[in-house]
Design an enzyme around this catalytic site. Structure first.
Site, PDB file in Angstrom:
ATOM      1  CG  HIS A  59      -1.963  -1.017   1.228  1.00 15.39           C
ATOM      2  ND1 HIS A  59      -3.044  -0.967   2.075  1.00 15.39           N
ATOM      3  CD2 HIS A  59      -2.126  -2.140   0.485  1.00 15.39           C
ATOM      4  CE1 HIS A  59      -3.818  -2.012   1.872  1.00 15.39           C
ATOM      5  NE2 HIS A  59      -3.277  -2.739   0.899  1.00 15.39           N
ATOM      6  CD  GLU A  61      -2.077   4.123   3.180  1.00 16.46           C
ATOM      7  OE1 GLU A  61      -3.260   4.345   3.481  1.00 16.46           O
ATOM      8  OE2 GLU A  61      -1.745   3.317   2.291  1.00 16.46           O
ATOM      9  CB  CYS A  89      -6.520  -0.561   5.403  1.00 14.53           C
ATOM     10  SG  CYS A  89      -4.788  -1.088   5.256  1.00 14.53           S
ATOM     11  CB  CYS A  92      -1.973   1.632   6.207  1.00 12.67           C
ATOM     12  SG  CYS A  92      -1.624   0.745   4.662  1.00 12.67           S
TER      13      CYS A  92
END
Length: 176
Positions: A59, A61, A89, A92
């Site tokens: 991701h 992040e 999420c 993260c």
């Protein structure tokens, strides 16, 4: 030329995260982008690379945290702000807590998987050792719009492929 009112600091850095999100969309990745800022300077940039890397943890992040930690030669991001186009999420958000990010600014809320207040609130959990400041809704319409457009294109493409498969299902090719 249209004069725009001066952007807030949050909007200016979110626009940089949006550039990363557009780069992700151009690579057929879910268009989420992120930047890490320290002392009003961007020290790391990333976008989702889940498909490209075949890695469910890639991701924006996660990637930008790794870059920022490398840039700072340390694991703590205590003086840093993360700008990300979509609410993080649970994975993260947990990483943001572990990295001790000072501040998190996100664009669009994620009512399905958001962990900074929408579904869960990992960033403000009282039993964890760190709670970053969280600001949501920065350029929310623009951030949400890029995601909506991406998934609309995906749905449209999938619908077109289904129509083609119904007209000529695989294995029904005739040899003349």
């Amino acid at each position: 030329m249209i004069d725009r009112p001066p952007a807030t600091v949050e909007e200016a850095f979110m626009r940089e995260a949006l550039k990363q999100a557009r780069a992700a969309a151009g690579r057929d990745e879910v268009p989420v982008g992120a930047v890490v800022v320290r002392e009003q300077k961007i020290i790391a940039r990333a976008y989702n690379q889940v498909e490209m890397l075949k890695d469910p943890t890639a991701h924006a992040e996660m990637l930008v945290i790794t870059q920022a930690a490398g840039f700072l030669s340390g694991k703590w991001l205590q003086e840093c702000t993360l700008y990300v186009t979509l609410e993080p999420c649970s994975m993260c958000a947990g990483a943001l807590v572990l990295a001790r990010v000072k501040r998190v600014c996100f664009g669009a809320a994620d009512p399905k998987a958001g962990a900074c207040g929408s579904v869960l609130d990992i960033t403000r959990h009282g039993q964890l050792n760190h709670q970053p400041e969280v600001v949501g809704g920065v350029l929310a319409e623009e951030c949400g719009g890029i995601l909506s457009a991406f998934f609309e294109r995906k749905r449209s493409k999938n619908a077109s492929e289904k129509v083609i498969q119904n007209i000529c299902p695989p294995g029904n090719e005739k040899i003349a």
